[in-house]
Design an enzyme around this catalytic site. Sequence first.
Site, PDB file in Angstrom:
ATOM      1  CD  GLU A 182      45.357  -0.583  -7.048  1.00 56.71           C
ATOM      2  OE1 GLU A 182      45.116   0.552  -7.524  1.00 56.71           O
ATOM      3  OE2 GLU A 182      44.816  -1.621  -7.450  1.00 56.71           O
TER       4      GLU A 182
ATOM      5  CB  CYS B  93      44.517  -2.935 -13.457  1.00 59.88           C
ATOM      6  SG  CYS B  93      45.864  -1.736 -13.428  1.00 59.88           S
TER       7      CYS B  93
ATOM      8  NE  ARG C 229      19.404  16.601 -15.991  1.00 58.87           N
ATOM      9  CZ  ARG C 229      18.719  17.733 -16.051  1.00 58.87           C
ATOM     10  NH1 ARG C 229      19.295  18.877 -15.734  1.00 58.87           N
ATOM     11  NH2 ARG C 229      17.467  17.716 -16.441  1.00 58.87           N
TER      12      ARG C 229
ATOM     13  NE  ARG D  82      19.227  24.565 -11.137  1.00 59.12           N
ATOM     14  CZ  ARG D  82      18.072  24.171 -10.591  1.00 59.12           C
ATOM     15  NH1 ARG D  82      17.882  24.214  -9.288  1.00 59.12           N
ATOM     16  NH2 ARG D  82      17.106  23.730 -11.356  1.00 59.12           N
TER      17      ARG D  82
END
Lengths: 368, 368
Positions: free
Chosen positions: B65, B93, B207, B230
């Site tokens: 925002e 929030c 990952r 990687r």
Amino acid sequence: MTSADVAASTLHPAERDAMARALTLAATDGLVLGSNPRVGCVLLDADGATLAEGFHRGAGTPHAEAVALTNARHAVGPDALRGATAVVTLEPCAHTGRTGPCAHALRDAGVGRVVYAQTDPHRVAAGGAQVLRDAGIDVVDAADLLDDDLASRVRDLNHAWTTAVTLGRPYVTWKVATSLDGRTAAADGTSRWITSAAARRDVHRLRAGVDTVLVGTGTLLADDPALTVRDAVGAQPLRAVMGLRDVPAGARLASPGPDGSRALHLRTRDPRAALAELWDHERRHVLLEGGRTLAAAFWRAGLVDEVVAYVAPVLLGAGPAAVADLGITTITGAARLDVTGVTLVAPDDADAPGDTTVRLALRPRKEQ
Amino acid sequence: MTSADVAASTLHPAERDAMARALTLAATDGLVLGSNPRVGCVLLDADGATLAEGFHRGAGTPHAEAVALTNARHAVGPDALRGATAVVTLEPCAHTGRTGPCAHALRDAGVGRVVYAQTDPHRVAAGGAQVLRDAGIDVVDAADLLDDDLASRVRDLNHAWTTAVTLGRPYVTWKVATSLDGRTAAADGTSRWITSAAARRDVHRLRAGVDTVLVGTGTLLADDPALTVRDAVGAQPLRAVMGLRDVPAGARLASPGPDGSRALHLRTRDPRAALAELWDHERRHVLLEGGRTLAAAFWRAGLVDEVVAYVAPVLLGAGPAAVADLGITTITGAARLDVTGVTLVAPDDADAPGDTTVRLALRPRKEQ
């Protein structure tokens, strides 16, 4: 279009289309093929228009070419076939079995050109192309003239039958249904059910596509399987059990199948001997079901042509492994397979919504 | 379009489109999110035209925002936001963390209406909608107003983060790579490689999508894994090892990662304690890699949220099982999972042509 217009090494577009149609006819559902291959035939007139079609419905019934010739005579008359082209998925047979040789029938009908997609691998029935050539007919082995799509349809149409006839033993598909962690039962031996109802119904379809379902006496005594095909469109496959132990009188396999047929007991532990006996019973495609020891014996003898694995979204953490010792001790000796198909078997109404089973078709990799 | 034109319980087509765009922005690749969720924001003027856009790039950077408000002021000027509508993927929030509360920023900018797709599950950060309502702003919780496509994009966008924040512990994905018969190594313990090169590269992508990679000391001592990503686009995940044994000085995990970071040693055997410590390190998504005993401990504690299984077209017939004892003794106690995704990982140049790996994403089924 006459036979002289088209070189023996090229395929006219009408012939290509006729071959596609012949493949579709050959692949008709619900046939009771017995030991015979699927074959389709389309007859074209000199302009490339379709005169008639035919396909083979299985052992003891007329071959595809005979059906098409009969249909053409009914539709157009006896002389309709002078100079016609026969487009056939398989090389016409030169063998008098339960029916007369198709090569003779095509020759006698006056057909001017024959195009076929696959050479007959059968030592007894082969030679049809030569018979036709000897009669002065244009003969085109179109195997190398087909586009990729048609070529792969030709390969798939009779893959098991072609392999069987080439090797002189039934083609062997090993079916295995496992949890995600490779187990076929829980620690206490219970296994009903690991896979979804939808996957179990899929197994019935798999059975419907073979001519023999085989288990070991160990599985017979432990699970008392029925090995029948639910909602069969074609014939029930032969139910066979292999091993030295007797089949108990009360076993389901001791009772006649839904079509009244009896199960066959192969009293041997030798996979090669079992296949030889099944071959003599005109069996060309065996489904190994259950019996990790039996399956391992076939595998170690190099007698598994295809694996169909149903992997269920279930963890067990303990219990018997789906696959018995294959004699592999280190990773470089791992049995590598080529994935030839992956199907997601969606859950049906009896299953939980997330109960998707993965069905893998694989073939053992050559040259490892 | 002014705020008065649109009822609080309906979504204007322009707002629907803006939400789709905000979701796309939020899902931008290569973000270093840290402990924060993905969020996108689109500001619309009173006619429904886009004023500005923004998305969150991760912990320590401005919220979506705030980015959009700054962009709007640069593009249109300070008064551009009077009566504007903010379309946000997550409830703004109300919490002053590393940045000020977005609810205040939107209020102070004069925004007339706020539409958001997901309620903030965070106990500390939540309450933004109330702050906005108290300021007289139209606030629309659009969770139930979205079509299926958008709703599922909202669910997927921060699934792991939402679960983590709701449960107050990191989300746990258990990765397992097995042969078709559920083994992770051959009889002699060798395991390089069961899966294809393409599948191993896919693990690197997996990952890259988490913030922590965790193994047990047993796996550390046996395999000496590097656990790095990687070709990482974003940050390297935290490398963590769990267990009471020491990490040998020569272990790969004892060296700094490609980004200079150190691995974390969690000196506990208790999965819950390990997750609590990772939570305190602001970790929200843990990938369990290797260590069938470790994975079983998490599973038995009910701390596995997701399983990603790579099934390779390989048979071993012997060797360690991929999954250790889960305490399941009979089939009715089987751990059932729901398949949420199936991907076929095609072989790459280093692999054989038939070496397709099946990648299954699954979630433990609730209420069994």
